[in-house]
Structures are given as structure tokens and as C-alpha cells.
Design a protein around this motif. Structure first.
Motif, PDB file in Angstrom:
ATOM      1  N   ALA A  35       0.837  -1.196   0.000  1.00 59.48           N
ATOM      2  CA  ALA A  35       0.000   0.000   0.000  1.00 59.48           C
ATOM      3  C   ALA A  35       0.874   1.249   0.000  1.00 59.48           C
ATOM      4  O   ALA A  35       1.845   1.335   0.762  1.00 59.48           O
ATOM      5  CB  ALA A  35      -0.907   0.005   1.232  1.00 59.48           C
ATOM      6  N   THR A  77       0.491   5.143   0.810  1.00 60.92           N
ATOM      7  CA  THR A  77      -0.475   5.929   1.563  1.00 60.92           C
ATOM      8  C   THR A  77      -0.023   7.377   1.725  1.00 60.92           C
ATOM      9  O   THR A  77       1.135   7.722   1.468  1.00 60.92           O
ATOM     10  CB  THR A  77      -0.691   5.321   2.967  1.00 60.92           C
ATOM     11  N   LEU A 132      -5.208   5.624   1.773  1.00 62.79           N
ATOM     12  CA  LEU A 132      -4.633   4.815   0.709  1.00 62.79           C
ATOM     13  C   LEU A 132      -4.652   5.596  -0.598  1.00 62.79           C
ATOM     14  O   LEU A 132      -5.693   6.098  -1.025  1.00 62.79           O
ATOM     15  CB  LEU A 132      -5.426   3.515   0.538  1.00 62.79           C
ATOM     16  N   GLU A 174      -2.211   0.808  -4.614  1.00 65.49           N
ATOM     17  CA  GLU A 174      -1.445  -0.382  -4.276  1.00 65.49           C
ATOM     18  C   GLU A 174      -0.541  -0.732  -5.451  1.00 65.49           C
ATOM     19  O   GLU A 174      -0.881  -0.459  -6.607  1.00 65.49           O
ATOM     20  CB  GLU A 174      -2.358  -1.557  -3.934  1.00 65.49           C
ATOM     21  N   ALA A 191      -0.244  -4.862   1.770  1.00 63.20           N
ATOM     22  CA  ALA A 191      -1.472  -4.076   1.830  1.00 63.20           C
ATOM     23  C   ALA A 191      -2.499  -4.776   2.715  1.00 63.20           C
ATOM     24  O   ALA A 191      -2.689  -5.994   2.635  1.00 63.20           O
ATOM     25  CB  ALA A 191      -2.035  -3.881   0.427  1.00 63.20           C
TER      26      ALA A 191
END
Length: 288
Positions: free
Chosen positions: A91, A93, A100, A103, A159
Motif C-alpha cells: 500500500a 499511503t 490509501l 497499491e 497491503a
């Protein structure tokens, strides 16, 4: 030789050799300048200039960016710019614990230079001359640092996983550690580094944990990533850090941090303050 050389090696990064990867004006990664042309092949997804690489504004939301990066990753693999997929998503972020953004397959993370998080566990028990540490030897078929020494448990944060969840999962897979035992590990800090690699760069934060293991605990690897485990005195581990390159590059930082916290590296050591500054200060100064 000195401990400091490992901090210097893990922070060997020249931003002038890279272009910022931008999402809605925010830097989310670094792409090496000599590889930027590979992304120009995806004009619907990226706008490449001499100042940076920007995601197209039409990519609305994390799902759209993630889907676009699936296409790009496949293209990069076909063109030989990155290795095969790792089949594990990381992930990206808006800061630690933040929203988020998208990914990305773990195998493509170095190419895009996105921030990654991981956990490292120091498993120790009282020894004759201070703490002893459980040390693993990495399998010879590992792409990164094959055959080198490693912490008892270490792993990237996929993730959907938090730091604690990752620790428990990796402890079971890498050391056959019962969850009830692994749950006794306690967080002791974090280290950060940003370094250039042949396939791009790593911008990593490692969350560190310690656990005092019972005398009847003997780790056993279950996922094939560790060849064997051995119990070494922490002083011997630190000697090897100082004098050799036996340990995986980032494990050296974790062991220096252990030595500082457990009084095995003391203020009388010439590099004491630079080590404290390098391990603790960079996490604060590094920003986003």
C-alpha cells in the motif's frame, strides 16, 4: 572499519539522479532519470517531463491508479525494466496510517521508489556476557542478500496489514513462533533509510521489536526463506557488523540500534552520537 559505514551505505541517495513521481501534485515516489522513458510509453497514465513524472489527472481514486499500475507493471516486466511480479501488494499511503493512494506489486516498488514499511524482530535471551541473539541465515536462492545473516524475523508490510499483524504473520512463517509467544514482542522504535539500488531505490521505514525468548524456544523456518538459525552473542553480532559484511544491509542498522539501546555501544565509542543521529534523526528529518 566502523558501524557508520552501514548507515552511509543505506542512505546513499542522490535526488538529482531521480525524477519525482507525482500524484495530484504530491510526491509519492522516485524514478531514476535514465528509466523515465519507459513510462513515456504509457501516455494515458503518465506525463513525463524534465521536472517530474505525473499521474494523469483522469485517474480518479486509489482503485483507478492501482488498475493502471497493473498495466504498467506488466509492460515494465515485458520490457525487462523490472522483475516478475511478487504477487504481494504494498500500500502507498498519504503518510503512515494515512489515506490509501494506491497499491503496487512488491516487485515494482524499487522501480517507482515508493515508501515501504516493514518489521524486524530481535529475538534475544540472557547470555554469558550480555544478551544472545537468534540470527537467521538467508537462503541462497533469495534475490536480495542471498546467504547473508538476518534478524530472527523480518518482513515487508503487505497491503491490508498493520505492523503488529505483519509481525505475527512473519513470526509464524519465518521462525515457527507460536502466536502467544510472538504477541509478547514489544515495539522499540523505527529506523528509516533511502538508498539507490541497481533496479531503482528503496525508501523504507522499519518498525523494530524486541522479544526475550524462553530457553526452550528454537526457531524453525517454514517458508524456505531462511536456511538455518544460530544463537550468537550480541557482542559477536556487533563485531561482525563493525568488521564484516556478513549481515543483510538493513539488518546492520537494526543491530546497531539494538546495541545502542542495550548499552553495548556506549558514549565512549567515537561514533556514538553520529550513530544516534543517523538512526533516530533521519526518521525525523526525512519527511515525506
Amino acid at each position: 572499519m566502523s558501524y557508520l559505514r552501514h548507515l552511509e551505505a543505506c542512505n546513499r541517495f542522490d535526488p538529482d539522479r531521480f525524477l519525482p513521481l507525482l500524484l495530484a501534485g504530491r510526491r509519492v515516489g522516485f524514478v531514476r532519470r535514465d528509466r523515465a522513458g519507459a513510462l513515456a510509453a504509457f501516455p494515458r497514465i503518465f506525463h513525463v517531463s524534465t521536472d517530474g513524472i505525473a499521474f494523469d489527472d483522469g485517474l480518479d481514486g486509489a482503485d483507478a491508479v492501482t488498475t493502471a499500475l497493473h498495466e504498467v507493471t506488466d509492460g515494465l516486466i515485458r520490457a525487462g525494466h523490472t522483475d516478475k511480479r511478487r504477487q504481494e501488494m504494498f500500500a502507498v499511503t498519504d503518510g503512515w496510517g494515512g489515506t490509501l493512494l494506491f497499491e503496487l506489486d512488491r516487485g515494482a516498488v524499487p522501480f517507482f521508489g515508493t515508501r515501504s514499511y516493514g518489521v524486524h524482530l530481535n529475538g534475544w535471551r540472557p547470555g554469558f556476557d550480555g544478551p544472545d541473539l537468534w540470527i537467521g541465515k538467508r537462503a541462497k536462492d533469495k534475490k536480495i542478500a542471498p546467504g547473508q545473516l538476518d534478524n530472527l524475523v523480518a518482513g515487508g508490510m503487505g497491503a491490508g496489514y498493520g505492523a503488529r499483524e505483519t509481525l505475527l504473520k512473519e513470526a509464524a512463517e519465518e521462525a515457527d513462533m507460536p502466536e502467544a509467544l510472538a504477541a509478547r514482542a514489544h515495539a522499540v522504535g523505527a529506523v528509516r533509510y533511502r538508498m539507490e539500488l541497481p533496479d531503482g531505490m528503496r525508501d523504507d521505514v522499519l518498525f523494530l521489536y524486541d522479544i526475550e525468548t524462553p530457553v526452550d524456544f528454537v526457531p524453525r523456518n517454514t517458508d524456505g526463506e531462511i536456511e538455518d538459525f544460530r544463537l550468537l552473542s550480541a557482542r559477536e553480532c556487533l563485531r561482525r557488523v563493525r568488521e564484516t559484511d556478513d549481515f543483510k544491509f538493513n539488518v546492520n542498522l537494526v543491530l546497531v540500534d539494538f546495541g545502542l539501546r542495550h548499552g553495548l555501544i556506549v558514549p565512549e565509542d567515537a561514533d556514538y552520537l553520529p550513530l544516534v543521529e543517523g538512526l533516530r534523526g533521519s526518521l525525523v528529518r526525512g519527511g515525506r
